[in-house]
Design a protein around this motif. Structure first.
Motif, short mmCIF file in Angstrom:
data_model
loop_
_atom_site.label_atom_id
_atom_site.label_comp_id
_atom_site.label_asym_id
_atom_site.label_seq_id
_atom_site.Cartn_x
_atom_site.Cartn_y
_atom_site.Cartn_z
N PHE A 218 9.34 23.13 9.61
CA PHE A 218 9.17 21.91 9.14
C PHE A 218 9.39 22.07 7.47
CE2 PHE A 218 6.35 22.28 12.47
CZ PHE A 218 6.23 21.17 13.13
N ASP A 219 10.21 21.00 7.17
CA ASP A 219 10.38 20.83 5.69
C ASP A 219 9.01 20.08 4.84
OD1 ASP A 219 13.04 21.77 5.63
OD2 ASP A 219 13.44 19.52 6.51
N ASP A 220 7.99 19.71 5.86
CA ASP A 220 6.89 19.03 5.27
C ASP A 220 5.59 20.00 5.50
OD1 ASP A 220 5.55 16.46 3.75
OD2 ASP A 220 4.54 16.76 5.73
N PHE A 221 4.79 20.31 4.52
CA PHE A 221 3.77 21.10 4.85
C PHE A 221 2.71 20.42 5.78
CE2 PHE A 221 -0.79 21.97 3.63
CZ PHE A 221 -0.71 23.30 4.02
N GLN A 222 2.39 19.04 5.49
CA GLN A 222 1.41 18.32 6.21
C GLN A 222 1.92 18.11 7.85
OE1 GLN A 222 -1.54 17.70 5.49
NE2 GLN A 222 -1.27 18.32 3.19
N GLN A 223 3.02 18.11 7.95
CA GLN A 223 3.62 17.86 9.20
C GLN A 223 3.39 19.21 10.00
OE1 GLN A 223 7.59 16.47 9.52
NE2 GLN A 223 7.08 14.53 8.89
N CYS A 224 3.56 20.24 9.39
CA CYS A 224 3.45 21.63 10.03
C CYS A 224 2.07 21.94 10.19
CB CYS A 224 4.13 22.80 8.97
SG CYS A 224 4.08 24.40 9.55
N ARG A 225 1.37 21.47 9.37
CA ARG A 225 -0.20 21.76 9.43
C ARG A 225 -1.02 21.07 10.72
NH1 ARG A 225 -5.14 19.24 7.11
NH2 ARG A 225 -6.61 20.64 6.97
N GLU A 226 -0.38 19.56 10.84
CA GLU A 226 -0.83 18.96 11.97
C GLU A 226 -0.37 19.53 13.26
OE1 GLU A 226 -3.07 16.13 11.92
OE2 GLU A 226 -3.29 16.93 10.01
N PHE A 227 0.69 20.10 13.14
CA PHE A 227 1.27 20.71 14.48
C PHE A 227 0.58 21.90 14.82
CE2 PHE A 227 4.28 23.26 16.78
CZ PHE A 227 4.78 22.60 17.78
N SER A 228 0.38 22.70 13.80
CA SER A 228 -0.46 23.80 14.11
C SER A 228 -1.70 23.88 14.60
CB SER A 228 -0.73 24.79 12.72
OG SER A 228 -1.55 23.98 12.03
N LYS A 229 -2.34 22.44 14.42
CA LYS A 229 -3.70 22.19 15.17
C LYS A 229 -3.50 21.80 16.47
CE LYS A 229 -5.67 19.83 10.90
NZ LYS A 229 -6.06 18.62 10.44
N LYS A 230 -2.17 21.78 17.18
CA LYS A 230 -1.90 21.49 18.47
C LYS A 230 -1.79 22.51 19.48
CE LYS A 230 -0.19 16.75 17.31
NZ LYS A 230 1.11 15.99 17.42
N CYS A 231 -1.35 23.85 18.51
CA CYS A 231 -1.03 25.04 19.07
C CYS A 231 -2.13 25.69 19.57
CB CYS A 231 -0.10 25.92 18.10
SG CYS A 231 1.26 25.01 17.77
N ARG A 232 -2.19 26.65 20.40
CA ARG A 232 -3.19 27.33 21.05
C ARG A 232 -2.88 28.90 20.62
NH1 ARG A 232 -1.58 29.96 25.38
NH2 ARG A 232 0.47 29.52 26.52
N ALA A 233 -4.18 29.35 20.13
CA ALA A 233 -3.85 30.91 19.65
C ALA A 233 -3.62 31.80 21.05
CB ALA A 233 -5.14 31.43 19.07
N PRO A 234 -2.65 32.64 20.97
CA PRO A 234 -2.29 33.57 22.15
C PRO A 234 -3.68 34.40 22.43
CG PRO A 234 -1.29 34.43 20.19
CD PRO A 234 -1.88 33.11 19.76
N ASP A 235 -3.97 34.83 23.66
CA ASP A 235 -4.86 35.59 23.95
C ASP A 235 -4.61 37.29 23.90
OD1 ASP A 235 -3.15 35.90 25.99
OD2 ASP A 235 -4.62 35.49 27.64
N VAL A 236 -3.29 37.40 23.69
CA VAL A 236 -2.81 38.79 23.27
C VAL A 236 -1.96 39.01 22.21
CG1 VAL A 236 -3.18 39.54 25.80
CG2 VAL A 236 -1.05 38.70 24.95
N LEU A 237 -2.01 40.22 21.78
CA LEU A 237 -1.04 40.32 20.60
C LEU A 237 -0.23 41.95 20.85
CD1 LEU A 237 -3.20 40.00 17.07
CD2 LEU A 237 -1.07 38.40 18.16
N PRO A 238 0.85 41.80 20.28
CA PRO A 238 1.71 43.24 20.65
C PRO A 238 0.74 44.34 20.14
CG PRO A 238 3.17 41.50 19.29
CD PRO A 238 1.78 40.99 19.40
N ARG A 239 0.69 45.42 21.16
CA ARG A 239 -0.01 46.73 20.97
C ARG A 239 0.00 47.18 19.84
NH1 ARG A 239 -3.25 49.08 24.65
NH2 ARG A 239 -1.90 47.89 26.29
N GLU A 240 1.39 47.32 19.36
CA GLU A 240 1.49 48.31 18.16
C GLU A 240 1.05 47.52 16.83
OE1 GLU A 240 5.81 46.63 19.32
OE2 GLU A 240 3.77 46.86 20.21
N PHE A 241 0.74 46.26 17.05
CA PHE A 241 0.16 45.63 15.69
C PHE A 241 -1.14 45.02 15.96
CE2 PHE A 241 4.93 45.12 15.14
CZ PHE A 241 5.06 46.24 14.31
N ALA A 242 -1.60 45.24 16.89
CA ALA A 242 -2.87 44.59 17.26
C ALA A 242 -4.16 44.79 16.76
CB ALA A 242 -3.08 44.45 18.82
#
Length: 472
Positions: A218-242
């Motif tokens: 996004f070019d606009d911070f507020q649009q990016c922030r609003e979109f991030s609220k609709k995203c779900r956090a993943p239940d796993v992370l890559p093992r080497e960085f978890a």
């Protein structure tokens, strides 16, 4: 200044994972010559002072200074050697020492080693370090102040890519404001993960939302922030960085998939399959070439301003890939070179003829404007004409342009002697401008005439060479 990206997303979305992956060097698509620095923790406390720690952060400078000392000691031993002990082998070694020492001196000059302490002190002052604190051992500092030392090291080294993970932690408002100003002036690429929304919005000019196992820009911070609220956090992370317990192993390269070099330097990051089907949108494309590339114009400016020769400046362009049609580098080199050629106040004007002047420029021009790049070669010839016209208008007695074949002499060097411009480019350029003769002023018409004279003379010389070859 360079690009500044802010990474937005919930905890666990993969922001820090992405920074670590970029810093790990595992992506072969990121050129090795780019310096990547990841600042994510406070500086370890040692007996070194704060100023010494910041200076030591520039590993290239430290290595060069060490090498300079070693070569100087070796040269001193060589010079103290009795004449009777000199052999062809030792003399060759002495010449090698001199060449290496000159290369080290050139590089130290290029990286402004002589101003390092003043620059480091200025960076520390911007981060609220007093003169007394600059001379304190880092082991005497609190964790917050050691974090500031880490930031000072990063700003002092000025890497090509700076990755910052929560840089505002432990900083007060004046220091945060000072850091924001410093990053705004930073000439490299910056990627920032921070929960300080005001800081991210102030510093960054583009925002990446990390979520749903993908990245959306996004070019606009507020649009990016609003979109991030609709995203779900993943239940796993890559093992080497978890940082939390993982349920299964995930290959980090699958999360952030870099495209092949044959695909115009693009990077494709797959969205979550369900999201893709629902929205029916194309994959997000990140222009890798814009994020990770060498700034050739900056390297040329910096080198020539410091008095380096064109060949010495060329060493700092390693890894630069010229593109036909991208005339910015042509404009930079062309106007610098031809302005210097016509400068009647320089010592080169008095001491050097056309061949002697253009010879040092041969390698850098051939590297940055190769013969197969016809559009860029044509632009270089066009810049030569423009500079010639300006010089003649400014001073009709300028010896570089006051004869009936002055431009032809330039072509003798640029085309015949040093192959910096192809003869076919000159021929086509002259033909095009002859067809549009009414649009040319008298000086330009004279230059086209000199081009044709040069081409005829060059053709005659080639014919003579063929005849001599046949007679042999």
């Amino acid at each position: 200044s360079g690009h500044r990206y802010g990474l937005i997303g919930y905890n666990g979305a993969g922001k820090t994972t992405l920074l670590k992956a970029l810093a790990s060097g595992q992506y072969k698509e990121i050129p090795k010559y780019l310096r990547v620095l990841h600042v994510h923790q406070e500086q370890m406390g040692t007996e070194k002072t704060v100023l010494q720690t910041v200076l030591a952060a520039d590993q290239e400078r430290e290595m060069l200074l060490q090498k300079q000392t070693q070569l100087t000691q070796a040269m001193n031993k060589f010079n103290e050697m009795p004449e009777s002990e000199h052999t062809a082998e030792t003399d060759a070694l002495g010449i090698k020492y001199v060449q290496q020492l000159n290369e080290v001196h050139d590089r130290l000059k290029f990286i402004e080693s002589d101003t390092a302490e003043a620059r480091a002190s200025s960076v520390l002052q911007g981060l609220q370090f007093s003169n007394r604190m600059k001379n304190m051992p880092t082991s005497d500092l609190s964790g917050g102040w050691r974090m500031r030392v880490s930031l000072a090291c990063a700003l002092f080294v000025a890497p090509d890519i700076l990755l910052l993970d929560e840089p505002t932690n432990h900083l007060d408002m004046p220091t945060i404001d000072a850091l924001a100003i410093a990053l705004s002036d930073f000439e490299g690429t910056v990627m920032i993960v921070s929960h300080d929304q005001h800081f991210v919005e102030t510093v960054c000019d583009e925002f990446w939302c990390v979520g749903n196992r993908g990245v959306k820009m996004f070019d606009d911070f507020q649009q990016c922030r609003e979109f991030s609220k609709k995203c779900r956090a993943p239940d796993v992370l890559p093992r080497e960085f978890a940082t939390v317990s993982v349920k299964k192993k995930v290959d980090v390269s699958k999360n952030y998939q870099w495209a092949d070099a044959t695909k115009d330097g693009a990077v494709t990051i797959d969205e979550d399959e369900k999201q893709k089907e629902k929205k029916k949108k194309a994959p997000v494309v990140v222009n890798k070439a814009e994020v990770f590339k060498i700034d050739a114009e900056r390297a040329i400016d910096k080198g020539l301003q410091k008095g380096l020769t064109p060949n010495q400046t060329l060493r700092h362009l390693k890894g630069y890939n010229p593109e036909d049609g991208n005339v910015m580098i042509v404009t930079k080199l062309g106007f610098i070179m031809f302005h210097d050629y016509f400068d009647d106040k320089s010592t080169k004007y008095v001491e050097l003829d056309h061949f002697e002047f253009f010879e040092p420029w041969q390698n850098i021009i051939q590297y940055c404007i190769p013969s197969e790049h016809t559009r860029n070669q044509r632009e270089l010839l066009n810049i030569a004409l423009k500079c010639f016209v300006i010089a003649k208008k400014d001073n009709a007695n300028n010896k570089r342009c006051n004869t009936t074949y002055s431009f032809g002499l330039m072509l003798e060097a640029l085309v015949r002697r040093f192959q910096m411009i192809e003869a076919e480019i000159v021929k086509k350029y002259a033909q095009e401008h002859e067809q549009n003769d009414d649009a040319l002023n008298e000086i330009e018409k004279d230059v086209i005439r000199q081009m044709n004279t040069f081409l005829v003379m060059a053709e005659d010389e080639d014919d003579d060479d063929d005849d001599n070859s046949d007679s042999d």
